[in-house]
Design a protein around this motif. Sequence first.
Motif, short mmCIF file in Angstrom:
data_model
loop_
_atom_site.label_atom_id
_atom_site.label_comp_id
_atom_site.label_asym_id
_atom_site.label_seq_id
_atom_site.Cartn_x
_atom_site.Cartn_y
_atom_site.Cartn_z
N ASP A 62 0.27 -4.51 9.97
CA ASP A 62 -0.44 -4.83 8.74
C ASP A 62 0.00 -3.94 7.59
OD1 ASP A 62 -1.80 -6.80 10.08
OD2 ASP A 62 -3.60 -5.57 10.42
N PHE A 63 0.20 -2.65 7.87
CA PHE A 63 0.67 -1.73 6.85
C PHE A 63 2.06 -2.13 6.35
CE2 PHE A 63 3.04 2.16 5.78
CZ PHE A 63 2.31 2.55 4.67
N SER A 64 2.93 -2.54 7.27
CA SER A 64 4.28 -2.94 6.85
C SER A 64 4.23 -4.20 6.00
CB SER A 64 5.19 -3.13 8.06
OG SER A 64 4.82 -4.28 8.78
N LEU A 65 3.31 -5.12 6.29
CA LEU A 65 3.18 -6.31 5.45
C LEU A 65 2.69 -5.96 4.05
CD1 LEU A 65 1.73 -8.98 7.88
CD2 LEU A 65 4.05 -8.79 7.01
N VAL A 66 1.76 -5.02 3.95
CA VAL A 66 1.28 -4.58 2.64
C VAL A 66 2.41 -3.91 1.86
CG1 VAL A 66 -0.27 -2.96 1.49
CG2 VAL A 66 -1.12 -4.40 3.33
N MET A 67 3.17 -3.06 2.54
CA MET A 67 4.30 -2.39 1.86
C MET A 67 5.37 -3.40 1.46
SD MET A 67 3.59 0.70 1.42
CE MET A 67 5.18 1.25 0.87
N ALA A 68 5.63 -4.40 2.28
CA ALA A 68 6.61 -5.43 1.94
C ALA A 68 6.14 -6.22 0.72
CB ALA A 68 6.83 -6.36 3.12
N THR A 69 4.84 -6.48 0.64
CA THR A 69 4.31 -7.19 -0.52
C THR A 69 4.48 -6.38 -1.79
OG1 THR A 69 2.69 -8.31 0.88
CG2 THR A 69 2.24 -8.25 -1.47
N LEU A 70 4.13 -5.10 -1.72
CA LEU A 70 4.27 -4.25 -2.90
C LEU A 70 5.73 -4.10 -3.33
CD1 LEU A 70 1.67 -1.47 -2.07
CD2 LEU A 70 1.44 -3.36 -3.69
N LEU A 71 6.62 -3.89 -2.37
CA LEU A 71 8.03 -3.78 -2.70
C LEU A 71 8.61 -5.11 -3.19
CD1 LEU A 71 9.24 -1.46 0.19
CD2 LEU A 71 8.86 -0.85 -2.20
N GLY A 72 8.13 -6.20 -2.65
CA GLY A 72 8.57 -7.51 -3.11
C GLY A 72 8.14 -7.78 -4.54
N LEU A 73 6.90 -7.41 -4.88
CA LEU A 73 6.44 -7.57 -6.26
C LEU A 73 7.23 -6.68 -7.21
CD1 LEU A 73 2.59 -7.82 -5.76
CD2 LEU A 73 4.14 -9.62 -6.53
N ASN A 74 7.51 -5.47 -6.78
CA ASN A 74 8.31 -4.57 -7.59
C ASN A 74 9.70 -5.14 -7.83
OD1 ASN A 74 9.07 -2.26 -9.00
ND2 ASN A 74 9.72 -1.22 -7.15
N GLY A 75 10.32 -5.69 -6.80
CA GLY A 75 11.63 -6.32 -6.96
C GLY A 75 11.59 -7.54 -7.87
N ALA A 76 10.53 -8.32 -7.74
CA ALA A 76 10.41 -9.51 -8.59
C ALA A 76 10.26 -9.12 -10.06
CB ALA A 76 9.21 -10.34 -8.14
N ILE A 77 9.48 -8.08 -10.32
CA ILE A 77 9.30 -7.63 -11.70
C ILE A 77 10.62 -7.08 -12.25
CG2 ILE A 77 8.15 -5.88 -13.12
CD1 ILE A 77 5.69 -6.32 -11.29
#
Length: 96
Positions: free
Chosen positions: A41-56
């Motif tokens: 679950d922690f890795s999914l949260v981190m992947a989401t945050l890093l994915g949003l950062n990459g998208a921005i």
Amino acid sequence: MKGALTFGCCLLNLSAFAQPGIAEMQQAKSDLTNDFFSVFDFSLVMATLLGLNGAIKIYHNWQMGKDRIDADVAAWFFAAFFMIIAGAFLRALFGI
């Protein structure tokens, strides 16, 4: 020489009795299952945050007129794809 070999074989025989039992293996599997899902679950949260950062970052570069954002988009996509595949691989590896 024969005495040392015999003594070594006796030690190997004794270490075979020191293996963990079924109850300990079940406890280890239970601990792994509990820890795995919290880490997963922690890795999914981190992947989401890093994915949003990459998208921005990609959106910002696109709006600033950077010509070649194809490599950034591909890296962003394959990083997200890797996170999905890694989760499925770890689940299959640990049998969870």
